[in-house]
Design a protein around this motif. Structure first.
Motif, PDB file in Angstrom:
ATOM      1  N   LYS A  99      41.281  28.017  53.525  1.00 38.47           N
ATOM      2  CA  LYS A  99      41.650  29.218  52.779  1.00 38.47           C
ATOM      3  C   LYS A  99      40.833  29.306  51.490  1.00 38.47           C
ATOM      4  CE  LYS A  99      45.988  30.581  52.499  1.00 38.47           C
ATOM      5  NZ  LYS A  99      47.403  30.751  52.071  1.00 38.47           N
ATOM      6  N   PRO A 100      40.186  30.460  51.246  1.00 41.72           N
ATOM      7  CA  PRO A 100      39.399  30.632  50.021  1.00 41.72           C
ATOM      8  C   PRO A 100      40.272  30.610  48.759  1.00 41.72           C
ATOM      9  CG  PRO A 100      38.846  32.310  51.652  1.00 41.72           C
ATOM     10  CD  PRO A 100      40.073  31.607  52.137  1.00 41.72           C
ATOM     11  N   GLU A 101      39.722  30.102  47.675  1.00 40.41           N
ATOM     12  CA  GLU A 101      40.427  30.046  46.392  1.00 40.41           C
ATOM     13  C   GLU A 101      40.891  31.434  45.957  1.00 40.41           C
ATOM     14  OE1 GLU A 101      42.239  28.569  43.069  1.00 40.41           O
ATOM     15  OE2 GLU A 101      41.398  27.407  44.717  1.00 40.41           O
ATOM     16  N   LEU A 102      40.084  32.449  46.221  1.00 36.08           N
ATOM     17  CA  LEU A 102      40.461  33.824  45.872  1.00 36.08           C
ATOM     18  C   LEU A 102      41.795  34.198  46.499  1.00 36.08           C
ATOM     19  CD1 LEU A 102      39.926  36.689  44.758  1.00 36.08           C
ATOM     20  CD2 LEU A 102      38.649  37.137  46.868  1.00 36.08           C
ATOM     21  N   ILE A 103      42.012  33.830  47.737  1.00 34.69           N
ATOM     22  CA  ILE A 103      43.254  34.174  48.429  1.00 34.69           C
ATOM     23  C   ILE A 103      44.436  33.448  47.807  1.00 34.69           C
ATOM     24  CG2 ILE A 103      44.479  34.055  50.646  1.00 34.69           C
ATOM     25  CD1 ILE A 103      42.334  36.296  50.374  1.00 34.69           C
ATOM     26  N   PHE A 104      44.272  32.168  47.459  1.00 38.26           N
ATOM     27  CA  PHE A 104      45.340  31.454  46.764  1.00 38.26           C
ATOM     28  C   PHE A 104      45.750  32.215  45.501  1.00 38.26           C
ATOM     29  CE2 PHE A 104      43.768  27.539  48.970  1.00 38.26           C
ATOM     30  CZ  PHE A 104      44.959  27.190  49.578  1.00 38.26           C
ATOM     31  N   GLY A 125      49.624  36.401  42.762  1.00 38.82           N
ATOM     32  CA  GLY A 125      49.629  37.512  41.824  1.00 38.82           C
ATOM     33  C   GLY A 125      48.735  37.283  40.620  1.00 38.82           C
ATOM     34  N   ALA A 126      47.844  36.302  40.717  1.00 35.34           N
ATOM     35  CA  ALA A 126      46.956  35.970  39.602  1.00 35.34           C
ATOM     36  C   ALA A 126      45.700  36.831  39.644  1.00 35.34           C
ATOM     37  CB  ALA A 126      46.573  34.493  39.669  1.00 35.34           C
ATOM     38  N   PRO A 161      41.640  37.365  39.821  1.00 36.99           N
ATOM     39  CA  PRO A 161      40.701  36.675  40.709  1.00 36.99           C
ATOM     40  C   PRO A 161      39.971  35.501  40.063  1.00 36.99           C
ATOM     41  CG  PRO A 161      40.398  39.047  40.841  1.00 36.99           C
ATOM     42  CD  PRO A 161      41.334  38.782  39.705  1.00 36.99           C
ATOM     43  N   TRP A 162      40.151  35.281  38.740  1.00 37.97           N
ATOM     44  CA  TRP A 162      39.449  34.198  38.055  1.00 37.97           C
ATOM     45  C   TRP A 162      40.408  33.383  37.214  1.00 37.97           C
ATOM     46  CZ3 TRP A 162      38.466  39.363  37.221  1.00 37.97           C
ATOM     47  CH2 TRP A 162      37.399  39.888  37.927  1.00 37.97           C
ATOM     48  N   THR A 163      39.963  32.173  36.866  1.00 38.10           N
ATOM     49  CA  THR A 163      40.659  31.398  35.851  1.00 38.10           C
ATOM     50  C   THR A 163      40.148  31.871  34.493  1.00 38.10           C
ATOM     51  OG1 THR A 163      38.990  29.661  35.770  1.00 38.10           O
ATOM     52  CG2 THR A 163      40.800  29.368  37.351  1.00 38.10           C
ATOM     53  N   ALA A 164      40.801  31.473  33.424  1.00 33.86           N
ATOM     54  CA  ALA A 164      40.374  31.871  32.081  1.00 33.86           C
ATOM     55  C   ALA A 164      38.952  31.395  31.801  1.00 33.86           C
ATOM     56  CB  ALA A 164      41.336  31.328  31.035  1.00 33.86           C
ATOM     57  N   ASP A 165      38.610  30.175  32.205  1.00 27.74           N
ATOM     58  CA  ASP A 165      37.261  29.646  31.986  1.00 27.74           C
ATOM     59  C   ASP A 165      36.217  30.463  32.732  1.00 27.74           C
ATOM     60  OD1 ASP A 165      38.203  27.646  30.362  1.00 27.74           O
ATOM     61  OD2 ASP A 165      38.231  26.131  31.952  1.00 27.74           O
ATOM     62  N   GLU A 166      36.520  30.838  33.972  1.00 23.71           N
ATOM     63  CA  GLU A 166      35.570  31.617  34.756  1.00 23.71           C
ATOM     64  C   GLU A 166      35.346  32.991  34.144  1.00 23.71           C
ATOM     65  OE1 GLU A 166      37.578  31.382  38.494  1.00 23.71           O
ATOM     66  OE2 GLU A 166      36.079  30.030  39.300  1.00 23.71           O
ATOM     67  N   SER A 167      36.407  33.624  33.626  1.00 21.27           N
ATOM     68  CA  SER A 167      36.241  34.962  33.059  1.00 21.27           C
ATOM     69  C   SER A 167      35.345  34.915  31.832  1.00 21.27           C
ATOM     70  CB  SER A 167      37.592  35.599  32.729  1.00 21.27           C
ATOM     71  OG  SER A 167      38.234  34.902  31.687  1.00 21.27           O
ATOM     72  N   THR A 168      35.470  33.886  31.012  1.00 20.98           N
ATOM     73  CA  THR A 168      34.615  33.734  29.840  1.00 20.98           C
ATOM     74  C   THR A 168      33.175  33.518  30.266  1.00 20.98           C
ATOM     75  OG1 THR A 168      36.425  32.792  28.578  1.00 20.98           O
ATOM     76  CG2 THR A 168      34.209  32.386  27.755  1.00 20.98           C
ATOM     77  N   ASN A 169      32.961  32.627  31.232  1.00 26.46           N
ATOM     78  CA  ASN A 169      31.608  32.357  31.719  1.00 26.46           C
ATOM     79  C   ASN A 169      30.996  33.580  32.380  1.00 26.46           C
ATOM     80  OD1 ASN A 169      31.755  29.726  30.852  1.00 26.46           O
ATOM     81  ND2 ASN A 169      32.374  28.928  32.846  1.00 26.46           N
ATOM     82  N   GLN A 170      31.793  34.326  33.145  1.00 22.80           N
ATOM     83  CA  GLN A 170      31.265  35.501  33.823  1.00 22.80           C
ATOM     84  C   GLN A 170      30.900  36.581  32.821  1.00 22.80           C
ATOM     85  OE1 GLN A 170      33.889  36.758  36.894  1.00 22.80           O
ATOM     86  NE2 GLN A 170      33.529  34.946  38.112  1.00 22.80           N
ATOM     87  N   SER A 171      31.698  36.750  31.820  1.00 18.03           N
ATOM     88  CA  SER A 171      31.394  37.766  30.825  1.00 18.03           C
ATOM     89  C   SER A 171      30.083  37.431  30.136  1.00 18.03           C
ATOM     90  CB  SER A 171      32.533  37.848  29.808  1.00 18.03           C
ATOM     91  OG  SER A 171      32.253  38.823  28.845  1.00 18.03           O
ATOM     92  N   MET A 172      29.899  36.167  29.767  1.00 21.32           N
ATOM     93  CA  MET A 172      28.669  35.747  29.114  1.00 21.32           C
ATOM     94  C   MET A 172      27.490  35.847  30.076  1.00 21.32           C
ATOM     95  SD  MET A 172      30.237  32.579  26.887  1.00 21.32           S
ATOM     96  CE  MET A 172      28.858  31.583  27.236  1.00 21.32           C
TER      97      MET A 172
END
Length: 92
Positions: free
Chosen positions: A53-58, A63-64, A66-77
């Motif tokens: 099962k892909p992490e996205l589906i978990f 109801g989360a 699609p990213w963790t807080a760390d990923e959202s910061t890295n993706q924005s940058m």
């Protein structure tokens, strides 16, 4: 008749948004995204195509975002850096 069947992976049909793009979606669009991704995954599982099962589906099942807080910061940058080079890149 000779048929060639190519297997389709979840990654082949997943729609990915950058963190910045996700922020531009309204609530109805986010709900639609979750529903479509979960239904797509369910369809592939019923065909025996998705393991593990892909992490996205978990995340979507809980109801989360699609990213963790760390990923959202890295993706924005990352999105900002890549857009300076005139290229667009989607991470998930």
């Amino acid at each position: 008749m000779n048929e060639c069947v190519d297997l389709v992976s979840f990654e082949d049909v997943t729609v990915n948004f950058t963190w910045e793009e996700w922020q531009n979606l309204d609530d109805a669009q986010r709900v639609l995204y979750r529903n479509v991704m979960l239904e797509t995954y369910s369809s592939l599982v019923s065909l025996g195509q998705c393991s593990p099962k892909p992490e996205l589906i978990f995340r979507l099942e809980q109801g989360a975002e699609p990213w963790t807080a760390d990923e959202s910061t890295n993706q924005s940058m990352s999105a900002t850096k890549i857009m300076r080079n005139g290229r667009r890149f989607h991470l998930l």
